[in-house]
Scaffold this motif. Sequence first.
Motif, PDB file in Angstrom:
ATOM      1  N   TYR A   1      54.287  40.772  47.238  1.00  0.00           N
ATOM      2  CA  TYR A   1      54.098  41.193  48.633  1.00  0.00           C
ATOM      3  C   TYR A   1      54.106  42.716  48.738  1.00  0.00           C
ATOM      4  N   ALA A   2      55.091  43.342  48.127  1.00  0.00           N
ATOM      5  CA  ALA A   2      55.245  44.796  48.225  1.00  0.00           C
ATOM      6  C   ALA A   2      54.044  45.511  47.617  1.00  0.00           C
ATOM      7  N   ALA A   3      53.559  45.013  46.479  1.00  0.00           N
ATOM      8  CA  ALA A   3      52.424  45.660  45.818  1.00  0.00           C
ATOM      9  C   ALA A   3      51.151  45.534  46.644  1.00  0.00           C
ATOM     10  N   ILE A   4      50.896  44.347  47.192  1.00  0.00           N
ATOM     11  CA  ILE A   4      49.707  44.154  48.030  1.00  0.00           C
ATOM     12  C   ILE A   4      49.804  45.003  49.290  1.00  0.00           C
ATOM     13  N   TYR A   5      50.969  44.988  49.925  1.00  0.00           N
ATOM     14  CA  TYR A   5      51.163  45.753  51.158  1.00  0.00           C
ATOM     15  C   TYR A   5      50.890  47.237  50.919  1.00  0.00           C
ATOM     16  N   ALA A   6      51.457  47.788  49.848  1.00  0.00           N
ATOM     17  CA  ALA A   6      51.283  49.215  49.553  1.00  0.00           C
ATOM     18  C   ALA A   6      49.820  49.548  49.293  1.00  0.00           C
ATOM     19  N   LYS A   7      49.122  48.717  48.563  1.00  0.00           N
ATOM     20  CA  LYS A   7      47.720  48.978  48.232  1.00  0.00           C
ATOM     21  C   LYS A   7      46.838  48.895  49.483  1.00  0.00           C
ATOM     22  N   VAL A   8      47.067  47.886  50.332  1.00  0.00           N
ATOM     23  CA  VAL A   8      46.278  47.759  51.557  1.00  0.00           C
ATOM     24  C   VAL A   8      46.491  48.974  52.456  1.00  0.00           C
ATOM     25  N   LYS A   9      47.738  49.379  52.621  1.00  0.00           N
ATOM     26  CA  LYS A   9      48.041  50.516  53.491  1.00  0.00           C
ATOM     27  C   LYS A   9      47.471  51.817  52.923  1.00  0.00           C
ATOM     28  N   GLU A  10      47.395  51.900  51.618  1.00  0.00           N
ATOM     29  CA  GLU A  10      46.798  53.078  50.980  1.00  0.00           C
ATOM     30  C   GLU A  10      45.307  53.175  51.317  1.00  0.00           C
ATOM     31  N   VAL A  11      44.636  52.005  51.329  1.00  0.00           N
ATOM     32  CA  VAL A  11      43.199  51.970  51.596  1.00  0.00           C
ATOM     33  C   VAL A  11      42.911  52.094  53.089  1.00  0.00           C
ATOM     34  N   LYS A  12      43.659  51.346  53.913  1.00  0.00           N
ATOM     35  CA  LYS A  12      43.427  51.342  55.365  1.00  0.00           C
ATOM     36  C   LYS A  12      44.753  51.126  56.083  1.00  0.00           C
ATOM     37  N   PRO A  13      45.445  52.193  56.459  1.00  0.00           N
ATOM     38  CA  PRO A  13      46.791  52.071  57.045  1.00  0.00           C
ATOM     39  C   PRO A  13      46.856  51.213  58.309  1.00  0.00           C
ATOM     40  N   SER A  14      45.755  51.146  59.052  1.00  0.00           N
ATOM     41  CA  SER A  14      45.780  50.404  60.320  1.00  0.00           C
ATOM     42  C   SER A  14      45.647  48.894  60.124  1.00  0.00           C
ATOM     43  N   LEU A  15      45.270  48.459  58.935  1.00  0.00           N
ATOM     44  CA  LEU A  15      45.076  47.036  58.692  1.00  0.00           C
ATOM     45  C   LEU A  15      46.421  46.315  58.657  1.00  0.00           C
ATOM     46  N   GLN A  16      46.521  45.227  59.408  1.00  0.00           N
ATOM     47  CA  GLN A  16      47.766  44.462  59.483  1.00  0.00           C
ATOM     48  C   GLN A  16      47.895  43.518  58.287  1.00  0.00           C
ATOM     49  N   VAL A  17      49.068  43.509  57.685  1.00  0.00           N
ATOM     50  CA  VAL A  17      49.331  42.671  56.517  1.00  0.00           C
ATOM     51  C   VAL A  17      50.478  41.718  56.856  1.00  0.00           C
ATOM     52  N   GLY A  18      50.253  40.435  56.627  1.00  0.00           N
ATOM     53  CA  GLY A  18      51.308  39.459  56.895  1.00  0.00           C
ATOM     54  C   GLY A  18      51.270  38.325  55.898  1.00  0.00           C
ATOM     55  N   TRP A  19      52.293  37.494  55.945  1.00  0.00           N
ATOM     56  CA  TRP A  19      52.465  36.448  54.940  1.00  0.00           C
ATOM     57  C   TRP A  19      52.728  35.095  55.591  1.00  0.00           C
ATOM     58  N   HIS A  20      52.233  34.067  54.925  1.00  0.00           N
ATOM     59  CA  HIS A  20      52.431  32.667  55.307  1.00  0.00           C
ATOM     60  C   HIS A  20      53.707  32.180  54.611  1.00  0.00           C
ATOM     61  N   ILE A  21      54.714  31.821  55.402  1.00  0.00           N
ATOM     62  CA  ILE A  21      55.970  31.301  54.839  1.00  0.00           C
ATOM     63  C   ILE A  21      55.892  29.778  54.849  1.00  0.00           C
ATOM     64  N   TRP A  22      55.839  29.223  53.675  1.00  0.00           N
ATOM     65  CA  TRP A  22      55.565  27.811  53.397  1.00  0.00           C
ATOM     66  C   TRP A  22      56.459  26.865  54.197  1.00  0.00           C
ATOM     67  N   HIS A  23      55.908  25.670  54.522  1.00  0.00           N
ATOM     68  CA  HIS A  23      56.626  24.678  55.326  1.00  0.00           C
ATOM     69  C   HIS A  23      57.918  24.212  54.673  1.00  0.00           C
ATOM     70  N   ASN A  24      58.005  24.323  53.359  1.00  0.00           N
ATOM     71  CA  ASN A  24      59.234  23.943  52.660  1.00  0.00           C
ATOM     72  C   ASN A  24      60.447  24.713  53.183  1.00  0.00           C
ATOM     73  N   ASN A  25      60.194  25.846  53.802  1.00  0.00           N
ATOM     74  CA  ASN A  25      61.239  26.651  54.428  1.00  0.00           C
ATOM     75  C   ASN A  25      61.997  25.875  55.502  1.00  0.00           C
ATOM     76  N   SER A  26      61.341  24.880  56.086  1.00  0.00           N
ATOM     77  CA  SER A  26      61.971  24.049  57.122  1.00  0.00           C
ATOM     78  C   SER A  26      62.706  22.844  56.573  1.00  0.00           C
ATOM     79  N   PHE A  27      62.474  22.501  55.318  1.00  0.00           N
ATOM     80  CA  PHE A  27      62.983  21.248  54.773  1.00  0.00           C
ATOM     81  C   PHE A  27      64.063  21.436  53.725  1.00  0.00           C
ATOM     82  N   ASN A  28      63.887  22.401  52.868  1.00  0.00           N
ATOM     83  CA  ASN A  28      64.732  22.559  51.692  1.00  0.00           C
ATOM     84  C   ASN A  28      65.731  23.691  51.908  1.00  0.00           C
ATOM     85  N   PRO A  29      67.015  23.381  52.079  1.00  0.00           N
ATOM     86  CA  PRO A  29      67.991  24.441  52.355  1.00  0.00           C
ATOM     87  C   PRO A  29      68.147  25.442  51.215  1.00  0.00           C
TER      88      PRO A  29
END
Length: 202
Positions: free
Chosen positions: A11-39
């Motif tokens: 995540y950190a590497a992709i975020y840094a590279k995207v911001k280097e190329v185009k700082p205004s571009l929004q970067v976000g992540w999909h947090i998998w559904h397992n986050n709701s099921f598996n403690p």
Amino acid sequence: MLWTQSLRDTYAAIYAKVKEVKPSLQVGWHIWHNNSFNPIYRAEQDLQQIAPHSDFLKIVIYNNCGGERLANYIRNVGGTLYADIPGQELLDLHYRVLNYEEKSLKEIPFTGLSADYVHCETRRAREGLAGTKTLLCPGIDIDISTQKGNSRCSPEGVRYATLAAFQGGTDGVILSRKYSEMTLANLRGAGIAVRQAEKHDG
């Protein structure tokens, strides 16, 4: 944790590279559904650690297909990691740990999870992002496929789930998964909820 830290590093590497190329571009992540099921998986998803490399997070909170998915998860771990615990007792344990009050193991594939589940998960994520710049945009289930005979979306169900996300403190929602599988009636349910939330805030 080796896998989790590697993901954070990615995540950190992709975020840094995207911001280097185009700082205004929004970067976000999909947090998998397992986050709701598996403690155990949930415990590793420290949103404070992810936030510095995220403009927004799409926390998967698919309530309609969530019943089927949670039942499948319980049956899978009930045959391996927790093989000594009867299925319903194992689900009840997860409900206590995850702070849900939903229907039985036999019922949830046919009923899905409630709008209260969406509210609780949104509020939990909001608290997890406290003090950060990261926007919260939960994924709302609109006609994600389920097995024949299992729970199906309805306009009212989508409306209630979308409203629950706003009541839980979201910054917005991501209507999921893809437009091509959504019915217009159910999509309209989300639109009604968004307008209701805007009117309430106004």
